[in-house]
Design a protein around this motif. Structure first.
Motif, PDB file in Angstrom:
ATOM      1  N   LEU A 177      57.331  -0.921  75.935  1.00 19.18           N
ATOM      2  CA  LEU A 177      57.551  -1.781  74.763  1.00 19.18           C
ATOM      3  C   LEU A 177      58.708  -2.764  74.967  1.00 19.18           C
ATOM      4  O   LEU A 177      59.022  -3.541  74.076  1.00 19.18           O
ATOM      5  N   LEU A 178      59.355  -2.690  76.121  1.00 18.86           N
ATOM      6  CA  LEU A 178      60.393  -3.671  76.474  1.00 18.86           C
ATOM      7  C   LEU A 178      59.884  -4.447  77.691  1.00 18.86           C
ATOM      8  O   LEU A 178      59.563  -3.840  78.723  1.00 18.86           O
ATOM      9  N   ILE A 179      59.767  -5.774  77.532  1.00 16.71           N
ATOM     10  CA  ILE A 179      59.259  -6.617  78.631  1.00 16.71           C
ATOM     11  C   ILE A 179      60.301  -7.696  78.917  1.00 16.71           C
ATOM     12  O   ILE A 179      60.727  -8.413  77.999  1.00 16.71           O
ATOM     13  N   VAL A 180      60.726  -7.775  80.177  1.00 20.87           N
ATOM     14  CA  VAL A 180      61.759  -8.747  80.557  1.00 20.87           C
ATOM     15  C   VAL A 180      61.161  -9.714  81.577  1.00 20.87           C
ATOM     16  O   VAL A 180      60.693  -9.285  82.638  1.00 20.87           O
ATOM     17  N   ASN A 181      61.182 -11.007  81.259  1.00 22.55           N
ATOM     18  CA  ASN A 181      60.732 -11.987  82.249  1.00 22.55           C
ATOM     19  C   ASN A 181      61.908 -12.394  83.119  1.00 22.55           C
ATOM     20  O   ASN A 181      62.824 -13.089  82.665  1.00 22.55           O
ATOM     21  N   GLN A 204      54.669  -5.653  66.936  1.00 19.19           N
ATOM     22  CA  GLN A 204      55.981  -5.614  66.261  1.00 19.19           C
ATOM     23  C   GLN A 204      56.986  -4.740  66.983  1.00 19.19           C
ATOM     24  O   GLN A 204      58.187  -4.949  66.881  1.00 19.19           O
ATOM     25  N   ARG A 205      56.492  -3.724  67.673  1.00 19.95           N
ATOM     26  CA  ARG A 205      57.392  -2.780  68.340  1.00 19.95           C
ATOM     27  C   ARG A 205      57.867  -3.281  69.706  1.00 19.95           C
ATOM     28  O   ARG A 205      58.767  -2.682  70.307  1.00 19.95           O
ATOM     29  N   HIS A 206      57.286  -4.385  70.182  1.00 21.48           N
ATOM     30  CA  HIS A 206      57.717  -4.919  71.477  1.00 21.48           C
ATOM     31  C   HIS A 206      59.026  -5.693  71.344  1.00 21.48           C
ATOM     32  O   HIS A 206      59.271  -6.361  70.335  1.00 21.48           O
ATOM     33  N   LEU A 207      59.829  -5.593  72.392  1.00 19.14           N
ATOM     34  CA  LEU A 207      61.021  -6.441  72.543  1.00 19.14           C
ATOM     35  C   LEU A 207      60.789  -7.256  73.816  1.00 19.14           C
ATOM     36  O   LEU A 207      60.657  -6.692  74.906  1.00 19.14           O
ATOM     37  N   CYS A 208      60.680  -8.575  73.659  1.00 18.82           N
ATOM     38  CA  CYS A 208      60.393  -9.463  74.792  1.00 18.82           C
ATOM     39  C   CYS A 208      61.630 -10.307  75.066  1.00 18.82           C
ATOM     40  O   CYS A 208      62.082 -11.058  74.182  1.00 18.82           O
ATOM     41  N   PRO A 217      62.270 -21.594  72.655  1.00 14.52           N
ATOM     42  CA  PRO A 217      61.696 -20.469  73.381  1.00 14.52           C
ATOM     43  C   PRO A 217      60.630 -20.934  74.383  1.00 14.52           C
ATOM     44  O   PRO A 217      60.067 -22.010  74.242  1.00 14.52           O
ATOM     45  N   THR A 218      60.369 -20.083  75.354  1.00  9.93           N
ATOM     46  CA  THR A 218      59.294 -20.320  76.321  1.00  9.93           C
ATOM     47  C   THR A 218      57.945 -19.989  75.676  1.00  9.93           C
ATOM     48  O   THR A 218      57.889 -19.380  74.595  1.00  9.93           O
ATOM     49  N   LEU A 219      56.864 -20.343  76.376  1.00  9.30           N
ATOM     50  CA  LEU A 219      55.528 -19.982  75.883  1.00  9.30           C
ATOM     51  C   LEU A 219      55.414 -18.466  75.713  1.00  9.30           C
ATOM     52  O   LEU A 219      54.865 -17.983  74.716  1.00  9.30           O
ATOM     53  N   PHE A 220      55.939 -17.700  76.661  1.00  7.71           N
ATOM     54  CA  PHE A 220      55.909 -16.221  76.562  1.00  7.71           C
ATOM     55  C   PHE A 220      56.539 -15.769  75.235  1.00  7.71           C
ATOM     56  O   PHE A 220      55.960 -14.962  74.495  1.00  7.71           O
ATOM     57  N   LEU A 221      57.701 -16.303  74.908  1.00  8.05           N
ATOM     58  CA  LEU A 221      58.381 -15.871  73.678  1.00  8.05           C
ATOM     59  C   LEU A 221      57.670 -16.401  72.429  1.00  8.05           C
ATOM     60  O   LEU A 221      57.632 -15.710  71.402  1.00  8.05           O
ATOM     61  N   ARG A 222      57.090 -17.581  72.516  1.00  8.72           N
ATOM     62  CA  ARG A 222      56.361 -18.115  71.351  1.00  8.72           C
ATOM     63  C   ARG A 222      55.155 -17.224  71.054  1.00  8.72           C
ATOM     64  O   ARG A 222      54.865 -16.899  69.904  1.00  8.72           O
ATOM     65  N   THR A 230      60.032  -8.706  68.664  1.00  8.69           N
ATOM     66  CA  THR A 230      61.408  -9.208  68.683  1.00  8.69           C
ATOM     67  C   THR A 230      61.584  -9.998  69.974  1.00  8.69           C
ATOM     68  O   THR A 230      61.126  -9.548  71.042  1.00  8.69           O
ATOM     69  N   ILE A 231      62.219 -11.172  69.885  1.00 10.90           N
ATOM     70  CA  ILE A 231      62.365 -11.995  71.097  1.00 10.90           C
ATOM     71  C   ILE A 231      63.824 -12.354  71.348  1.00 10.90           C
ATOM     72  O   ILE A 231      64.643 -12.408  70.431  1.00 10.90           O
ATOM     73  N   GLN A 232      64.133 -12.577  72.627  1.00  8.65           N
ATOM     74  CA  GLN A 232      65.473 -13.039  73.027  1.00  8.65           C
ATOM     75  C   GLN A 232      65.320 -13.998  74.204  1.00  8.65           C
ATOM     76  O   GLN A 232      64.675 -13.664  75.197  1.00  8.65           O
ATOM     77  N   ASP A 233      65.916 -15.177  74.072  1.00  9.72           N
ATOM     78  CA  ASP A 233      65.878 -16.132  75.197  1.00  9.72           C
ATOM     79  C   ASP A 233      67.090 -15.925  76.112  1.00  9.72           C
ATOM     80  O   ASP A 233      67.921 -15.045  75.875  1.00  9.72           O
ATOM     81  N   GLY A 234      67.204 -16.750  77.171  1.00  7.44           N
ATOM     82  CA  GLY A 234      68.248 -16.538  78.171  1.00  7.44           C
ATOM     83  C   GLY A 234      69.592 -17.189  77.861  1.00  7.44           C
ATOM     84  O   GLY A 234      70.529 -17.048  78.657  1.00  7.44           O
ATOM     85  N   LEU A 235      69.701 -17.887  76.720  1.00 10.43           N
ATOM     86  CA  LEU A 235      70.950 -18.623  76.477  1.00 10.43           C
ATOM     87  C   LEU A 235      72.159 -17.711  76.257  1.00 10.43           C
ATOM     88  O   LEU A 235      73.247 -17.966  76.789  1.00 10.43           O
TER      89      LEU A 235
END
Ligand code: NAP
Length: 258
Positions: A177-181, A204-208, A217-222, A230-235
């Protein structure tokens, strides 16, 4: 007490036109009133030139970026314990001996920056992760996950070369459920690409978490956001790793100038 000595810092890499680091450090230096310091973008053709670049630019410290985070290690005098475990360096402190000779000491601030920015987002069900990519950034992510006690698998285009990785075609059966690009896929100018092939699996339970900060955000996060993940970008990580690098450079400088 702030250092009154002038210090030259910079970012060393092959092609730096994409970098946000100079803007960030210029603003930080101005905000701290350290106007005698400066931060420059220093393109370098091969990693063996690092001593020449350090001497020519009178560097007190520098950041390292693509493609030198791993290949620079043999040209440093020493690296700290966690950078050695990770196998990648993104920050170097330049020390000068009394005879003027340089000593280059390497650190990795990507890994603690990822850890610090991931930790507040974690929920109890984020016990296992997928790390997309197997490069220097992926190794820093893996180190941070180990500190947090989170299990992980790498995802690679060539899984047959790594026993701790799976291929992209195997992702449709994944339960993490946690995916890191930690690949460059989706980064400017290739903004219509995503490394994650099955957006409809996201919940909903994923954290990307995408290490890319341009675009945000990137296409993946969109796509993840559309599925209420839940999303988090690299900034945030970019800023945190820069702040940690500055502490490494200035920490000892402050002592020296006291
Ligand atoms: P890298 O070494 O160029 O690539 C990382 C890995 O991505 C490669 O080892 C490869 O793994 C996979 N990959 C590369 N091209 C790919 C493609 N076209 N399709 C699928 N997979 C591909 O880069 P890196 O230095 O580790 O950095 C990765 C990303 O993280 C970059 O976008 C970088 O800007 C970002 N980053 C951000 C921060 C931050 O502070 N936010 C810090 C560090 C890095 P396989 O060959 O095994 O598939």
């Amino acid at each position: 007490m702030l250092s009154i000595t002038e210090h030259s810092y910079g970012l060393v890499g092959k092609c730096l036109s994409h970098s946000y680091s100079k803007v960030y450090f210029d603003e930080k230096i101005a905000k701290l009133g350290m106007d005698r310091h400066h931060y420059d973008l220093l393109e370098m053709p091969t990693p063996d030139k690092i001593r020449d670049v350090s001497i020519k630019n009178n560097l007190s410290g520098f950041n390292v970026t693509i493609p030198y985070k791993e290949s620079i290690i043999p040209y440093l005098d020493s690296i700290d314990y966690s950078a050695n475990e990770i196998g990648a360096v993104n920050t170097v402190k330049v020390l000068r001996d009394a005879d003027g000779s340089l000593r280059l000491h390497g650190y990795n601030t990507d890994a603690p920056a990822f850890l610090d920015t991931l930790r507040p987002l974690l929920k109890p069900w984020h016990t296992d992760a997928l790390i997309l990519g197997t490069g220097g950034a992926a190794k820093a992510v893996a180190w941070a996950l180990r500190q947090l006690g989170i299990g992980y698998l790498f995802v690679s285009r060539t899984p047959e070369q790594r026993p701790d990785s799976i291929g992209y075609s195997e992702l449709k059966d994944s339960t993490q459920l946690l995916i890191v690009n930690a690949t460059p896929v989706g980064m400017f100018p290739n903004v219509d690409a995503s490394p994650w092939p099955y957006p409809d699996m996201l919940t909903q339970r994923h954290l990307c978490y995408d290490l890319i900060y341009n675009p945000s955000p990137t296409l993946f996060l969109r796509q993840a956001k559309q599925h209420e993940a839940t999303i988090q970008d690299g900034l945030a990580m970019l800023h945190r790793q820069a702040d940690l690098a500055f502490e490494i450079w200035e920490g000892e400088n402050k002592t020296e100038s006291n």
